[in-house]
Design a protein around this motif. Structure first.
Motif, short mmCIF file in Angstrom:
data_model
loop_
_atom_site.label_atom_id
_atom_site.label_comp_id
_atom_site.label_asym_id
_atom_site.label_seq_id
_atom_site.Cartn_x
_atom_site.Cartn_y
_atom_site.Cartn_z
N ILE A 75 0.65 -4.43 16.44
CA ILE A 75 1.73 -5.26 15.89
C ILE A 75 1.27 -5.99 14.64
CG2 ILE A 75 3.17 -7.30 16.34
CD1 ILE A 75 3.13 -6.43 19.31
N ARG A 76 0.06 -6.52 14.67
CA ARG A 76 -0.41 -7.44 13.62
C ARG A 76 -0.88 -6.73 12.36
NH1 ARG A 76 -0.28 -10.51 10.51
NH2 ARG A 76 -1.14 -12.60 10.25
N VAL A 77 -1.45 -5.55 12.51
CA VAL A 77 -1.99 -4.81 11.37
C VAL A 77 -0.95 -3.79 10.90
CG1 VAL A 77 -3.86 -3.32 10.55
CG2 VAL A 77 -4.34 -5.11 12.24
N PRO A 78 -0.49 -3.89 9.66
CA PRO A 78 0.54 -2.96 9.19
C PRO A 78 0.19 -1.48 9.38
CG PRO A 78 0.38 -4.77 7.66
CD PRO A 78 -0.72 -4.97 8.66
N LEU A 79 -1.08 -1.13 9.26
CA LEU A 79 -1.47 0.27 9.49
C LEU A 79 -1.46 0.64 10.96
CD1 LEU A 79 -4.33 0.91 6.89
CD2 LEU A 79 -1.99 1.78 6.86
N GLY A 80 -1.34 -0.36 11.85
CA GLY A 80 -1.17 -0.10 13.27
C GLY A 80 -2.40 0.36 14.01
N ARG A 81 -3.58 -0.01 13.52
CA ARG A 81 -4.82 0.43 14.19
C ARG A 81 -5.98 -0.45 13.80
NH1 ARG A 81 -8.17 2.96 10.53
NH2 ARG A 81 -7.22 3.88 8.66
#
Length: 265
Positions: free
Chosen positions: A222-228
């Motif tokens: 959720i927190r990291v735009p790249l999702g990982r």
């Protein structure tokens, strides 16, 4: 041909560090190891630091196997300034120069400020801020002799944004950012640039427990735009860039490597 084109030197092989000597602290594993590997692959003669000689020897052998280039070791505690000063001097004498310092060591103790004793705060600050400050000062003296140097400080996004129950580490990392900017001003006329790398959440050995935690990994998604999570090898190119001639006009900059975490609302 424009005047600017006429002044441009012959184009080099980009991002090569041949002939440069680099010391990477905290490089027996994790992001330090990855940055040391990348610098070695780019052609630098790399010396890796850590407190445990055996782990350093294993790391050096692994980097050499991966890059085909010899890697030296310098075991010392960065909080022991005398040991750091002696190691810097020994590297400069053995190699004839020191061009790059990557200050990567960082200890972390996640607790509310009320739970720290004064001595515990001082010990953490000594490792995370005072030691790197004195090591950079010593390295800069040797770099200035050759009118070339790269001081690269590994801070953290924690130096820009805070999380609960992490006050001492956050303060130290913010202090490193301020130190880097001050050194960028003080040493520039000696041919030395000073910059920082601020990593976000990387799937290193230190974070293995969090990586395995499904709830925390859902938070990362959720927190990291790249999702990982960041992959440890993804930090290496940032160090190579800041150490290279291609970054010769980059000074006083924090290069954030966090998948976009700190720009998300």
């Amino acid at each position: 041909m424009t005047d600017a084109a006429a002044e441009r030197p012959p184009l080099p092989r980009p991002f090569r560090l041949d002939g440069r000597v680099a010391l990477v602290t905290g490089a027996a594993r994790g992001l330090g190891y990855e940055m040391a590997t990348a610098l070695s692959a780019a052609g630098a003669r790399v010396v890796i630091n850590g407190r445990h000689a055996g782990r350093l020897a294993q790391a050096a052998a692994a980097i050499t196997a991966a890059t085909g280039r010899p890697v030296d070791t310098a075991p010392f505690d960065v909080a022991d300034f005398a040991a750091g000063r002696d190691a810097i001097g020994a590297i400069a004498r053995a190699q004839g120069r020191l061009d790059i310092l990557v200050g990567n060591v960082g200890a972390r103790d996640r607790r509310p400020l009320k739970d720290f004793t004064a001595g515990e705060i001082e010990a953490l600050i000594a490792t995370d801020l005072v030691g790197p400050m004195l090591l950079a000062r010593e390295a800069a003296e040797h770099m200035a002799m050759h009118r070339h140097g790269r001081l690269i400080t590994v801070t953290s996004i924690a130096g820009q944004v805070a999380n609960r129950h992490d006050p001492v580490y956050t303060a130290a990392k913010a202090g490193l950012t301020g130190l880097m900017r001050a050194l960028a001003v003080d040493y520039a006329r000696a041919g030395i640039t000073s910059n920082a790398i601020a990593p976000g959440m990387f799937a290193t050995e230190t974070n293995a427990g969090l990586v395995a935690d499904a709830d925390f990994s859902a938070f990362v998604d959720i927190r990291v735009p790249l999702g990982r999570w960041g992959r440890p090898h993804e930090i290496g190119a940032a160090a190579v860039f800041l150490a290279s001639d291609e970054a010769s006009f980059v000074n006083g900059h924090v290069l954030v490597v966090d998948g976009g975490q700190t720009v998300r609302m």
